[in-house]
Design a protein around this motif. Structure first.
Motif, short mmCIF file in Angstrom:
data_model
loop_
_atom_site.label_atom_id
_atom_site.label_comp_id
_atom_site.label_asym_id
_atom_site.label_seq_id
_atom_site.Cartn_x
_atom_site.Cartn_y
_atom_site.Cartn_z
N LEU A 17 0.85 -1.19 0.00
CA LEU A 17 0.00 0.00 0.00
C LEU A 17 0.89 1.24 0.00
N HIS A 18 0.63 2.15 -0.93
CA HIS A 18 1.47 3.34 -1.11
C HIS A 18 0.58 4.58 -1.08
N ASP A 19 1.01 5.62 -0.38
CA ASP A 19 0.20 6.84 -0.28
C ASP A 19 0.65 7.95 -1.21
N GLY A 20 1.54 7.62 -2.15
CA GLY A 20 2.06 8.63 -3.07
C GLY A 20 3.38 9.20 -2.63
N ARG A 54 -10.63 -0.09 2.85
CA ARG A 54 -10.48 -0.29 1.40
C ARG A 54 -11.26 0.74 0.60
N ARG A 55 -12.31 1.33 1.20
CA ARG A 55 -13.08 2.37 0.51
C ARG A 55 -12.28 3.66 0.34
N ASP A 56 -11.14 3.76 1.02
CA ASP A 56 -10.28 4.94 0.88
C ASP A 56 -9.32 4.81 -0.31
N LEU A 57 -9.24 3.64 -0.91
CA LEU A 57 -8.31 3.44 -2.02
C LEU A 57 -8.70 4.30 -3.22
N VAL A 85 -15.77 -2.57 -7.86
CA VAL A 85 -16.59 -2.34 -6.67
C VAL A 85 -16.31 -0.97 -6.06
N LEU A 86 -15.02 -0.59 -6.04
CA LEU A 86 -14.64 0.67 -5.41
C LEU A 86 -14.63 1.85 -6.37
N ASP A 87 -14.79 1.54 -7.68
CA ASP A 87 -14.79 2.57 -8.72
C ASP A 87 -13.48 3.39 -8.69
N VAL A 88 -12.36 2.66 -8.76
CA VAL A 88 -11.04 3.30 -8.74
C VAL A 88 -10.27 2.94 -10.00
N GLN A 89 -9.20 3.66 -10.24
CA GLN A 89 -8.35 3.42 -11.41
C GLN A 89 -7.65 2.07 -11.27
N LEU A 90 -7.54 1.34 -12.38
CA LEU A 90 -6.87 0.04 -12.40
C LEU A 90 -5.71 0.10 -13.39
N HIS A 91 -4.52 -0.28 -12.94
CA HIS A 91 -3.32 -0.23 -13.76
C HIS A 91 -2.70 -1.63 -13.85
#
Length: 215
Positions: A17-20, A54-57, A85-91
């Motif tokens: 897990l990385h916060d930038g 996980r909703r914060d991802l 499910v979380l509607d986030v970017q996928l790489h």
């Protein structure tokens, strides 16, 4: 920014897990037969350690192989499900590129190749020079890869270690590391791919053919 990264293309089930700015937590287990059992607990562990829901991802990054069918599928299905499910970017990232990024950070002299275990006495491989992938990914017998190498070009990765009698092994990472995967994605220093598996060959299981008519 909260990016969850993981890779299951090799026996190394790795999560970070990385916060930038930094890696907040990571987890790793090596077991070639338990990807499905290890990935979800690994994800839960890094989220709990970092105190994150996980909703914060905001992003998910996943190694897309090449790798064996079953292990690779575990990671990709999980990544797609979380992103949807979380509607986030996928790489998606080639797992060999992650190993190459690790090797470059460890000072492995370029050009070099990365080789991981493809089973069936073969390796998945790619070659790198000046920080870029210049050939591959592909699958081949170790001897065939050895013939492609230039003079003085070494090979890193678990596949190199397995076939050290054939390949010029140099000291470096064995498997992808999710922490490096996250850092490469955030730095924009790796090619991003669709979250589709790089199998490079057909899986062992195949659909049965049509039954012959009874005469």
């Amino acid at each position: 920014m909260l990016l969850l990264a993981f890779d299951t293309a090799t026996p190394h089930v790795t999560v970070a897990l990385h916060d930038g700015s930094q890696v907040l937590a990571d987890s790793s287990e090596v077991d070639p037969r338990r990807h499905g059992e290890l990935l979800a607990p690994g994800i839960a562990a890094v989220l709990e350690e970092a105190g994150v829901d996980r909703r914060d991802l905001t992003d998910v990054a996943v190694g897309v192989g090449p790798g064996p069918f079953t292990g690779l599928r575990v990671g990709l299905v999980t990544a797609r499900t979380l992103a949807a499910v979380l509607d986030v970017q996928l790489h998606g990232v080639c797992s060999l590129d992650v190993v190459a990024g690790q090797a470059a950070r460890q000072g492995v002299q370029q050009p070099f190749a990365v080789a991981t275990d493809a089973r069936r006495k073969e390796v998945y491989w790619a070659r790198y020079a000046d920080g870029d992938r210049v050939q591959g990914p592909a699958v081949a017998r170790p001897a065939a890869l050895a013939q492609l190498l230039s003079a003085g070009e070494g090979v890193v990765g678990r596949g190199a270690q397995l076939y050290a009698e054939v390949l010029p092994v140099v000291d470096g990472p064995l498997d992808p590391d999710a922490a490096v995967l996250a850092e490469l994605v955030l730095a924009g220093s790796v090619e991003l791919l669709a979250a589709e598996p790089l199998y490079l060959r057909r899986p062992d299981a195949a659909e049965p053919g049509l039954r012959k008519p009874v005469s």
